[in-house]
Every structure is written in C-alpha cells, then in structure tokens.
Scaffold this active site. Structure first.
Site, short mmCIF file in Angstrom:
data_model
loop_
_atom_site.label_atom_id
_atom_site.label_comp_id
_atom_site.label_asym_id
_atom_site.label_seq_id
_atom_site.Cartn_x
_atom_site.Cartn_y
_atom_site.Cartn_z
N GLN A 150 2.00 -6.22 5.43
CA GLN A 150 2.20 -5.85 4.04
C GLN A 150 3.62 -6.24 3.61
O GLN A 150 4.41 -6.65 4.46
CB GLN A 150 2.00 -4.37 3.87
CG GLN A 150 0.57 -3.93 4.21
CD GLN A 150 0.24 -2.52 3.76
OE1 GLN A 150 1.03 -1.86 3.08
NE2 GLN A 150 -0.93 -2.02 4.15
N TYR B 256 -7.03 -8.98 11.46
CA TYR B 256 -5.67 -8.79 11.97
C TYR B 256 -5.55 -9.40 13.35
O TYR B 256 -6.48 -9.32 14.16
CB TYR B 256 -5.34 -7.29 12.06
CG TYR B 256 -5.05 -6.66 10.71
CD1 TYR B 256 -3.79 -6.78 10.13
CD2 TYR B 256 -6.03 -5.96 10.01
CE1 TYR B 256 -3.51 -6.20 8.90
CE2 TYR B 256 -5.76 -5.38 8.77
CZ TYR B 256 -4.50 -5.51 8.22
OH TYR B 256 -4.21 -4.95 7.00
N GLU C 294 -6.32 -9.10 3.62
CA GLU C 294 -5.51 -8.43 4.65
C GLU C 294 -5.49 -9.31 5.88
O GLU C 294 -6.55 -9.61 6.45
CB GLU C 294 -6.07 -7.04 4.99
CG GLU C 294 -5.83 -6.04 3.89
CD GLU C 294 -6.18 -4.60 4.25
OE1 GLU C 294 -6.08 -4.24 5.44
OE2 GLU C 294 -6.57 -3.86 3.33
N ASN D 134 -12.44 -1.03 -0.99
CA ASN D 134 -11.75 -1.64 0.15
C ASN D 134 -12.39 -1.15 1.44
O ASN D 134 -12.63 0.05 1.60
CB ASN D 134 -10.27 -1.23 0.15
CG ASN D 134 -9.58 -1.59 1.46
OD1 ASN D 134 -9.28 -2.75 1.73
ND2 ASN D 134 -9.36 -0.58 2.31
N GLU D 135 -12.63 -2.04 2.35
CA GLU D 135 -13.17 -1.70 3.67
C GLU D 135 -14.23 -0.59 3.55
O GLU D 135 -14.15 0.45 4.21
CB GLU D 135 -12.05 -1.32 4.65
CG GLU D 135 -11.15 -2.50 4.94
CD GLU D 135 -10.25 -2.36 6.16
OE1 GLU D 135 -10.20 -1.29 6.78
OE2 GLU D 135 -9.59 -3.37 6.51
N GLU E 154 0.83 -1.20 0.00
CA GLU E 154 0.00 0.00 0.00
C GLU E 154 0.87 1.25 0.00
O GLU E 154 2.03 1.23 0.46
CB GLU E 154 -0.90 -0.02 1.25
CG GLU E 154 -1.82 1.19 1.36
CD GLU E 154 -2.92 1.03 2.41
OE1 GLU E 154 -2.85 0.09 3.22
OE2 GLU E 154 -3.85 1.86 2.41
O1 AHR Z 1 -3.12 -2.59 6.13
C1 AHR Z 1 -3.34 -1.38 6.75
C2 AHR Z 1 -4.80 -0.94 6.68
O2 AHR Z 1 -5.59 -1.85 7.38
C3 AHR Z 1 -5.42 -0.93 5.30
O3 AHR Z 1 -5.16 0.23 4.60
C4 AHR Z 1 -6.87 -1.04 5.60
O4 AHR Z 1 -7.58 -1.67 4.56
C5 AHR Z 1 -6.92 -1.81 6.90
O5 AHR Z 1 -7.73 -1.21 7.83
#
Ligand code: AHR
Length: 493
Positions: free
Chosen positions: A346, A239, A297, A172-173, A25
């Site tokens: 990432q 995450y 992600e 995205n999101e 990103e």
């Molecule tokens: O990976 C960092 C961020 O996490 C991304 O930009 C977003 O999609 C997520 O909240």
C-alpha cells in the site's frame, strides 16, 4: 552478454498509466499518521494531510488511488465519515488490530487528497455489510450536480461542486473478508448493487467487480459468465509471500538468505501464470477485451517488523522489494492489452510501501524509487523488445534472470526498464534499436552491495538510484552493464 533487439515502429499497444496506481487503506498507520495528522498537528500539513508525504508522492505522478480498503471497505459506512469532524461516529476497525477508527479522514478528505496528488479516485463500496441504498447514496453524494438530498448534504458539508469519480469497486475480496461468498452469490449481488451505481450528469463511472483470489479460476469463470456484460473491470489479488505460505511465518522483510531471495522472486514471477490463465477465461467471454483486468492489490507481504502491532502490517522495504516492483510492472506492461490498472499495496507504512514515517520523519523506500524511475512508461506505446533471458538457477530450480520492457512516449522518447534478478551475477547488454538515433541518453540504476539493504530513519539514503553508464554506437547499438540484483531505467531522447 544478452542481445536485445527492437524496432521503434513495432508497437504492441498502450501501457495504461493506471498500472502505476496505488492503494491506501484504513489500516495501521497508512491513513492515520502516514497521511492524515489533523489540522492541529505540529507536523506541517495541508488541511490535515502531511506536507512531506504529499510532496514526495506528487513526484510519482500517481494516476489513481484506491480507498478506503481492502477489507476495511466492506465494514465502512461512509455517512459516518462526513460532516463536522468532532461529531463523526466512531467504530472499531475489526480487520486491522481492533483499534478505534474516528472517521476523521472520510470522503471529503480523501477526495481532497486526490486533488492534491492530482490523481483519480478509485473508491471501493461496501457490499459485505452495507446496503444497495447506502452505495447508491454515496455515489449521489459525490457526483450529483444540482439538487437532491445527498447533493444538498454535500454542499452543507462544504463541497458545492460535485467531484469527478472515475472508478468504483463493488465490494472487495467478497470471497473472504468481504462476506465469504460463493461466486454465484456474489455475481448476483454484483448485478444488483452495480445497477444503482449511477452515472449522474456527465460523470461516467468505470465499475469494477470483485475478482479472484490468486488462482481461483472458478471465480473468474462465474463472474465473467454471469456478470461480465455489466462490468468494466474485474479485479485480481495476488501477493508475493517469501515463504509462499499464509498459515505460518511469511518470512522476514530484511533478514533472508540467498535461497529465500530466489524463492521470493520465483513466487513473484508466478504472477505471469495467473495473468495468462485468468486472461484466457476473460477472453472466452470477452474476446474484444472490453473488461479490464484490474490487479488492485499486489506486492510483497512479509512478517511485520519485530515489536510492531501484527494487525498493522508494517514492514521494511529492501533491494528485494525494488526487484519485485520492477518485475511486476514489466509484466503488467507485457499484458497491457488486458491489464488496465494495478494498485500496489500500500502507499504509506503498510506492506510494500512507497514511504515509511516515524513521527515527523519520512523515508523513501526502494519501491518508491522504482515507481519514480518507471513512470517514464505511463501512457506510452509498448515496443516489442526481443531478447532471450539466460536462466538464474538455485539448486534444482531456475527462473529467468532478466525482466525487461520498452516503450515510446508521445514525444518519441524511447524508454527501457530492466531488472537483473540474480543475486550474484552481473550482466552485459547489447540492444539494437532500429529506426532511432538518440541525441541524449539518461540511465539510472538502483542496487546495493547487500541484498537486504534498506533505508532507515538514521540512514535514509542507503539505497537510492545512481547514474548508469550507457553508450550508443553509430550502428544503432546501445550497450550497458547491470550489476547483480539491480533495477535500471534508460531513456533515449
Ligand atoms: O492489503 C491488505 C489486505 O489484503 C486488504 O485489506 C485485503 O483486501 C487483502 O486481503
């Protein structure tokens, strides 16, 4: 001693190589510094991209790379990032530190990076602040062969032939940074925008809809119900937070207790519940499993390294990260009938990165080594590995001590990957393999004496894989021992 068992005829499906995907990103020092240094940089580069980073990444055989975001994608206007570099429009990267984005790395540079890495591009389009027309024109710009306003502009900018674009994310999101939408509203927008993501000529695009934030099952329900028939993939973001809490400290990347080690791994294993529950909803609307679950992600998210910009998400990477990577990949293989792609967050200098850079220096992280060791499973056939894991207990809580996966590749080699999650107990294994007698065995293990061992610019090889001792008896039994807190990969040839 753990007894494992497998028969190499018991194949349970294919492990898509795309599960080993990555994500880069415009965030902190991922693209700028980490990959792009510019053609005039004293750091050796290929057309502006760091030679050392490209060489290291090529070894991973990255199958697919997601770009330009993340949250950045829904503020990105692609036209600002093409044409003569110095004339490109500038913008503020509002999501990530409020720094200036000069757009020097744009569509041409990203697709060139994909060529250099021999990886497929996965581009995320802008739904949050972009238009349908802008998205349609981007796809036309990249993929239309022949003449059209966008194809002609592409040629004028130096790219005669269209690129092959395989994956396209429609937003995205969008439940958060991508517009704070309700699923009903986004489902309609997905239907609208994706209509104009066209297949020009032979280029076939796999369209990915924005999926849920961790346990938002309602989002998956609405998306599958309203738009499942128009998508190829539906994403999922989850995450691992050491503290499990977004509102306070997430926990340090390197300074953690044995209890925090345990909790972090427990939080990672929660991924399985998410996969099972989201899959169940997907199965209801798509029993033939045509729509892929795209976990685009995932990874550990800790507090940033002290003294670094909080908006840059720069974190160190320890033995704990290696186990997290190994456990997640083993899980994704287990559900490979539904999971068609995953992209760790990432690739360089951000979150659970493969590579960290400082000036002209580079270090490979424990996560890099796991991706390197695990690439043996890419596009192989998953084998039904049977075993019962003992429990790993901390206070009143228990999790599985062992995570493992097995596969057979097109050359009939058999591969095993195993993680020992326990912070202090080694484990012996006896694995009976029916229907296969190897002529050679190669084993590697990644571990360290301290749980927070990590590579630094001063000591770049504190943690690297070493040979694992493995023996194979005439009765078809493989035996080996794994130290506490370790990740191993074994190949039988
Ligand atoms: O990976 C960092 C961020 O996490 C991304 O930009 C977003 O999609 C997520 O909240």
């Amino acid at each position: 001693m753990i007894n494992m068992n497998m028969n190499i005829q018991d194949i349970t499906g294919k492990i898509s190589r795309h599960i080993h995907g990555q994500f880069a990103e415009h965030l902190g020092r991922c693209i700028y510094e980490g990959i792009w240094v510019g053609k005039d940089s004293p750091i050796p580069n290929v057309e502006g991209m760091r030679t050392d980073v490209i060489e290291a990444l090529r070894k991973l055989h990255i199958p697919v790379l997601r770009w330009p975001g993340g949250c950045f994608a829904d503020e990105y206007h692609w036209k600002d990032g093409v044409g003569p570099t110095e004339q490109r429009a500038r913008m503020v990267n509002n999501n990530w530190g409020g720094v200036e984005e000069n757009n020097h790395f744009g569509t041409h540079e990203f697709l060139r990076l994909c060529e250099l890495l021999e990886t497929e591009p996965y581009i995320s389009g802008n739904v949050g602040s972009g238009t349908v027309h802008e998205m349609q024109q981007w796809v036309e710009y990249m993929t239309l062969d022949g003449q059209s306003p966008m194809a002609d502009w592409r040629k004028q900018n130096g790219q005669e032939e269209p690129w092959t674009l395989t994956y396209f994310g429609v937003g995205n999101e969008n439940w958060g940074c991508g517009g704070n939408m309700r699923p009903e509203y986004y489902a309609d927008l997905y239907r609208h925008y994706s209509t104009y993501v066209r297949n020009y000529g032979d280029n076939q695009i796999y369209k990915i809809a924005c999926g849920a934030n961790s346990d938002d099952y309602h989002w998956t329900e609405v998306l599958m119900r309203e738009a499942g028939h128009l998508m190829n993939g539906l994403s999922l973001h989850y995450y691992t937070l050491p503290s499990g809490d977004w509102t306070s400290s997430k926990g340090s990347a390197t300074d953690f207790t044995e209890e925090e080690w345990f909790t972090t791994l427990k939080n990672t294993l929660y991924m399985e519940e998410l996969i099972i529950k989201h899959s169940k909803i997907m199965d209801k609307y798509d029993p033939e499993k045509k729509v892929g679950m795209i976990i685009d992600e995932w990874g550990i998210w800790t507090d940033v390294e002290p003294g670094t910009n909080p908006g840059f998400l720069y974190q160190q990477n320890t033995l704990r990260d290696a186990i997290i990577a190994g456990v997640n990949l083993n899980l994704f293989y287990k559900y490979a009938d539904r999971i068609k792609m995953a992209n760790i967050a990432q690739m360089v200098n951000v979150l659970q990165a493969m590579i960290l850079t400082e000036g002209d220096q580079l270090i490979l992280t424990p996560t890099y080594h796991v991706f390197n060791m695990y690439q043996i499973h890419q596009d192989s056939q998953r084998l039904d590995l049977q075993y019962t894991s003992p429990k790993y207990t901390m206070g009143a809580q228990s999790i599985d001590k062992i995570s493992a996966a097995a596969s057979k590749d097109h050359l009939n080699r058999v591969h095993l990957t195993i993680c020992n999650l326990s912070h202090n107990e080694s484990e012996s294994f006896s694995c009976r393999i029916e229907g296969f007698t190897p002529s050679d065995i190669q084993g590697k293990v990644l571990t360290a004496s301290a749980l927070n061992t990590h590579n630094t610019f001063e000591h770049p090889e504190q943690i690297t894989p070493v040979a694992l001792e493995v023996s194979f008896a005439k009765d078809g039994t493989l035996t080996f021992e794994l130290p506490a807190a370790s990740v191993a990969a074994i190949t039988l040839i």
